[in-house]
Design a protein around this motif. Structure first.
Motif, PDB file in Angstrom:
ATOM      1  N   GLY A   1       0.782  -1.224   0.000  1.00  0.00           N
ATOM      2  CA  GLY A   1       0.000   0.000   0.000  1.00  0.00           C
ATOM      3  C   GLY A   1       0.813   1.273   0.000  1.00  0.00           C
ATOM      4  N   PHE A   2       2.130   1.167  -0.073  1.00  0.00           N
ATOM      5  CA  PHE A   2       2.947   2.381  -0.037  1.00  0.00           C
ATOM      6  C   PHE A   2       2.895   3.091  -1.389  1.00  0.00           C
ATOM      7  N   ASP A   3       2.709   4.411  -1.345  1.00  0.00           N
ATOM      8  CA  ASP A   3       2.650   5.227  -2.556  1.00  0.00           C
ATOM      9  C   ASP A   3       4.013   5.896  -2.760  1.00  0.00           C
ATOM     10  N   GLU A   4       4.777   5.393  -3.710  1.00  0.00           N
ATOM     11  CA  GLU A   4       6.117   5.935  -3.929  1.00  0.00           C
ATOM     12  C   GLU A   4       6.091   7.375  -4.430  1.00  0.00           C
ATOM     13  N   ASN A   5       4.977   7.807  -4.992  1.00  0.00           N
ATOM     14  CA  ASN A   5       4.892   9.190  -5.452  1.00  0.00           C
ATOM     15  C   ASN A   5       4.945  10.195  -4.295  1.00  0.00           C
ATOM     16  N   SER A   6       4.646   9.722  -3.096  1.00  0.00           N
ATOM     17  CA  SER A   6       4.665  10.614  -1.933  1.00  0.00           C
ATOM     18  C   SER A   6       6.082  10.938  -1.473  1.00  0.00           C
ATOM     19  N   THR A   7       7.061  10.180  -1.972  1.00  0.00           N
ATOM     20  CA  THR A   7       8.448  10.386  -1.545  1.00  0.00           C
ATOM     21  C   THR A   7       9.417  10.576  -2.700  1.00  0.00           C
ATOM     22  N   SER A   8       8.946  10.345  -3.923  1.00  0.00           N
ATOM     23  CA  SER A   8       9.853  10.406  -5.063  1.00  0.00           C
ATOM     24  C   SER A   8      10.268  11.847  -5.383  1.00  0.00           C
ATOM     25  N   THR A   9      11.542  12.037  -5.653  1.00  0.00           N
ATOM     26  CA  THR A   9      12.013  13.365  -6.077  1.00  0.00           C
ATOM     27  C   THR A   9      11.566  13.634  -7.499  1.00  0.00           C
ATOM     28  N   ARG A  10      11.267  12.607  -8.255  1.00  0.00           N
ATOM     29  CA  ARG A  10      10.878  12.755  -9.653  1.00  0.00           C
ATOM     30  C   ARG A  10       9.536  13.464  -9.792  1.00  0.00           C
ATOM     31  N   THR A  11       8.584  13.172  -8.896  1.00  0.00           N
ATOM     32  CA  THR A  11       7.237  13.740  -9.022  1.00  0.00           C
ATOM     33  C   THR A  11       7.260  15.261  -8.848  1.00  0.00           C
ATOM     34  N   ILE A  12       8.082  15.739  -7.943  1.00  0.00           N
ATOM     35  CA  ILE A  12       8.183  17.197  -7.745  1.00  0.00           C
ATOM     36  C   ILE A  12       8.829  17.855  -8.948  1.00  0.00           C
ATOM     37  N   MET A  13       9.880  17.225  -9.453  1.00  0.00           N
ATOM     38  CA  MET A  13      10.589  17.788 -10.613  1.00  0.00           C
ATOM     39  C   MET A  13       9.673  17.825 -11.847  1.00  0.00           C
ATOM     40  N   ASP A  14       8.834  16.771 -12.006  1.00  0.00           N
ATOM     41  CA  ASP A  14       7.934  16.721 -13.165  1.00  0.00           C
ATOM     42  C   ASP A  14       6.824  17.763 -13.077  1.00  0.00           C
ATOM     43  N   SER A  15       6.372  18.068 -11.863  1.00  0.00           N
ATOM     44  CA  SER A  15       5.258  18.995 -11.687  1.00  0.00           C
ATOM     45  C   SER A  15       5.679  20.448 -11.689  1.00  0.00           C
ATOM     46  N   SER A  16       6.980  20.707 -11.583  1.00  0.00           N
ATOM     47  CA  SER A  16       7.467  22.095 -11.533  1.00  0.00           C
ATOM     48  C   SER A  16       7.613  22.667 -12.947  1.00  0.00           C
TER      49      SER A  16
END
Length: 211
Positions: free
Chosen positions: A196-211
């Motif tokens: 059940g762990f959501d890796e998007n909550s900790t990934s550095t990639r998700t922040i970089m993609d959304s910026s």
């Protein structure tokens, strides 16, 4: 008269020479000569003594080295046996997924020699080798038997408040978490993933993609 003087001197010289030679010959005859084989005895004994002494020193020196090597080998064997026993006691069979509730029984309190499980960024690690860090009473015991992802990312040694839990990890915190993971993956065994762990909550990639 002039011719007589040289003759007298020559006669005296010859007499002295003959007498001196005779005295030397008599002394030589009176002095006993050692046989050749006996003359060699003293040097042979001396050489033998030095050889024996040198060999004895080398033996005792070598004996001390052998004793040290033996002691070191015994120490290595003892340490190896202790490490193997420690590994055996702390072993836990890997499985595909763990739920966080299962991790609680492996926080080091139930079995002082058993496994210590900790989840970070969706991976479950057996950190028994770091028992002096994560065991009961140790500095990082708060991380044991649970999902320690957010605490590791924030560098916190106490529980988050409800307000802190509501906030997403920022880029710096996620980068800090990656540093912890790099250490864990090089030192501890991965025994499964956290269900059940959501890796998007900790990934550095998700922040970089959304910026």
């Amino acid at each position: 008269m002039k011719s007589i003087v040289p003759l007298i001197l020559l006669s005296s010289l010859c007499s002295f020479t003959v007498e001196g030679f005779a005295n030397i010959q008599r002394r030589d005859q009176m002095s006993p000569r050692l046989p050749t084989n006996l003359q060699m005895v003293d040097p042979i004994i001396t050489i033998a003594a030095f050889t024996i002494a040198g060999g004895g020193f080398a033996y005792f020196s070598g004996s001390e080295d052998r004793q040290k090597k033996k002691q070191y080998s015994e120490y290595e064997a003892k340490c190896k046996a202790m490490e193997e026993e420690r590994t055996r006691k702390a072993y836990i069979a890997p499985k595909d997924y763990w739920v966080e509730e299962e991790l609680k029984q492996y926080d080091g309190n139930q079995d002082p020699d058993g496994p210590i499980l900790m989840a970070a960024d969706g991976k479950v690690f057996n950190v028994y080798k770091g028992r002096h860090f994560y065991g009961p009473g140790c500095e990082y015991h708060l991380f044991a038997g649970r999902d320690a992802t957010r605490l590791l990312a924030k560098g916190k040694l106490e529980e988050e408040t409800d307000e802190e839990k509501a906030k997403k990890l920022n880029m710096g915190e996620r980068a800090t978490l990656k540093g912890w993971l790099w250490t864990f993956e090089g030192k501890y065994a991965v025994v499964g993933e956290l269900k059940g762990f959501d890796e998007n909550s900790t990934s550095t990639r998700t922040i970089m993609d959304s910026s």
